[in-house]
Design a protein around this motif. Sequence first.
Motif, PDB file in Angstrom:
ATOM      1  N   GLN A  57     -36.770 -36.521 -20.267  1.00  9.80           N
ATOM      2  CA  GLN A  57     -35.001 -36.028 -20.233  1.00  9.80           C
ATOM      3  C   GLN A  57     -33.659 -36.926 -19.803  1.00  9.80           C
ATOM      4  O   GLN A  57     -32.826 -37.161 -20.798  1.00  9.80           O
ATOM      5  N   ASN A  60     -34.041 -39.306 -22.922  1.00  8.89           N
ATOM      6  CA  ASN A  60     -33.371 -38.201 -24.335  1.00  8.89           C
ATOM      7  C   ASN A  60     -31.790 -38.076 -24.424  1.00  8.89           C
ATOM      8  O   ASN A  60     -31.214 -38.448 -25.192  1.00  8.89           O
ATOM      9  N   GLN A  61     -31.357 -37.565 -22.991  1.00  7.39           N
ATOM     10  CA  GLN A  61     -30.317 -37.057 -23.450  1.00  7.39           C
ATOM     11  C   GLN A  61     -28.771 -38.514 -23.516  1.00  7.39           C
ATOM     12  O   GLN A  61     -27.984 -37.715 -23.696  1.00  7.39           O
ATOM     13  N   THR A  64     -28.864 -39.430 -27.208  1.00 11.51           N
ATOM     14  CA  THR A  64     -29.086 -39.000 -28.082  1.00 11.51           C
ATOM     15  C   THR A  64     -26.846 -38.127 -27.917  1.00 11.51           C
ATOM     16  O   THR A  64     -26.308 -38.554 -28.693  1.00 11.51           O
ATOM     17  N   LYS A  65     -26.581 -38.588 -26.580  1.00  8.17           N
ATOM     18  CA  LYS A  65     -25.307 -38.342 -26.410  1.00  8.17           C
ATOM     19  C   LYS A  65     -24.492 -39.939 -26.974  1.00  8.17           C
ATOM     20  O   LYS A  65     -23.488 -39.538 -27.632  1.00  8.17           O
ATOM     21  N   THR A  81     -31.424 -32.236 -31.715  1.00  9.65           N
ATOM     22  CA  THR A  81     -32.461 -31.892 -29.526  1.00  9.65           C
ATOM     23  C   THR A  81     -32.922 -30.571 -29.981  1.00  9.65           C
ATOM     24  O   THR A  81     -31.667 -30.312 -28.476  1.00  9.65           O
ATOM     25  N   PRO A  84     -34.768 -30.536 -24.023  1.00  6.77           N
ATOM     26  CA  PRO A  84     -33.776 -31.931 -23.093  1.00  6.77           C
ATOM     27  C   PRO A  84     -35.397 -33.071 -23.726  1.00  6.77           C
ATOM     28  O   PRO A  84     -34.252 -34.132 -23.450  1.00  6.77           O
ATOM     29  N   ASN A  85     -36.131 -32.734 -23.737  1.00  5.98           N
ATOM     30  CA  ASN A  85     -36.863 -34.187 -23.761  1.00  5.98           C
ATOM     31  C   ASN A  85     -37.224 -34.346 -25.476  1.00  5.98           C
ATOM     32  O   ASN A  85     -37.942 -35.539 -25.772  1.00  5.98           O
ATOM     33  N   THR A 219     -29.597 -46.613 -23.061  1.00  7.16           N
ATOM     34  CA  THR A 219     -30.321 -46.177 -21.924  1.00  7.16           C
ATOM     35  C   THR A 219     -30.680 -46.771 -20.752  1.00  7.16           C
ATOM     36  O   THR A 219     -30.964 -48.224 -20.873  1.00  7.16           O
ATOM     37  N   TYR A 285     -28.117 -41.405 -14.747  1.00  8.93           N
ATOM     38  CA  TYR A 285     -27.362 -40.656 -15.781  1.00  8.93           C
ATOM     39  C   TYR A 285     -26.287 -40.265 -15.243  1.00  8.93           C
ATOM     40  O   TYR A 285     -25.479 -39.896 -16.451  1.00  8.93           O
ATOM     41  N   THR A 289     -23.376 -41.087 -17.978  1.00  9.47           N
ATOM     42  CA  THR A 289     -22.074 -40.386 -18.675  1.00  9.47           C
ATOM     43  C   THR A 289     -21.417 -40.319 -17.976  1.00  9.47           C
ATOM     44  O   THR A 289     -20.213 -39.525 -19.383  1.00  9.47           O
ATOM     45  N   PHE A 293     -26.573 -34.828 -13.639  1.00 13.31           N
ATOM     46  CA  PHE A 293     -27.250 -33.929 -14.302  1.00 13.31           C
ATOM     47  C   PHE A 293     -28.317 -32.559 -13.731  1.00 13.31           C
ATOM     48  O   PHE A 293     -27.606 -32.157 -13.164  1.00 13.31           O
TER      49      PHE A 293
END
Length: 314
Positions: A57, A60-61, A64-65, A81, A84-85, A219, A285, A289, A293
């Motif tokens: 998760q 992936n998040q 994609t962000k 998306t 979440p995964n 990531t 995370y 970001t 989370f």
Amino acid sequence: MNTITATNYNFPGQQSVYKGKVREVYTINNDLLVMIATDRLSAFDVVMPKGIPFKGQILNQIATKMMKATEDLVPNWLIATPDPNVAVGHLCEPFKVEMVIRGYLSGHAAREYKAGKRILCGVPMPEGMKENDKFPEPIITPSTKADNGAHDEDITRSEILSENIVSEEDYLVLEEYTYKLFQRGTEIAAEQGLILVDTKYEFGKTKDGKIVLIDEIHTPDSSRYFYVDGYEERQENNEPQKQLSKEFVRQWLISNGFQGKEGQQIPEMTDSYIISVSERYIELYEKITGEKFQKAEVSNVEERIKDNVLTYLK
């Protein structure tokens, strides 16, 4: 400890499945890719025996962000998306190289430098540098994109062109996109008090011949970050940099006698160690970001993913 370490779906229109070290990619109707980020943990090109809760998760998040934050500069494969995964995007033919770009002498580059090498992937590195020093300009040090289980290998620009792995026309685009993405990634990191040290980008071609960014971006699995705060001081004092990446996993493995070499045994990862790795990924995370989370529902991850993908495909 509910994790997803393997999938075995059969979606409508499914034609093939590619299982990478961490992601599993389903091709639908020769048109779409459904990419599932599992909780598998890979280090030294070896997949560890246990999954890390919420890791898929998180990856992936973040990816994609970051795709959305760079789509004005470089086109990418992403469409949606639905879970979440899960990321869904355009079917692409991947280039067989990974575009690794380094702003600092760290990780693999630092290990090669310590071994006395001053050329990495055909690119000269200045004399008189110490580990984690900034390069005068970012350098691109490509690697081959290995098939399952094999090690990625360093390769030079001239080898890529002479072996016709990528055409010169396409490679110029890959270089341009890599520099642009790294510059944007550096700016995004700086807003969070971070330094984007090095990263890798993967690209593919859509059916209509457009070169797009694919896979993950910025990531902690594909990138290394330092904290801006205290960076200069630590360099002056020859202290290790405080970093955000999965380097902490690599260091733990090295200290336990494992570097992915033949004959070496993967050390046992206890439940408490697995939880500590999960907590580190959540910290990564939130720091990368700047957002809190939100843990997804994991009582039955496989069913949740299946239901969300099926709903999307309808």
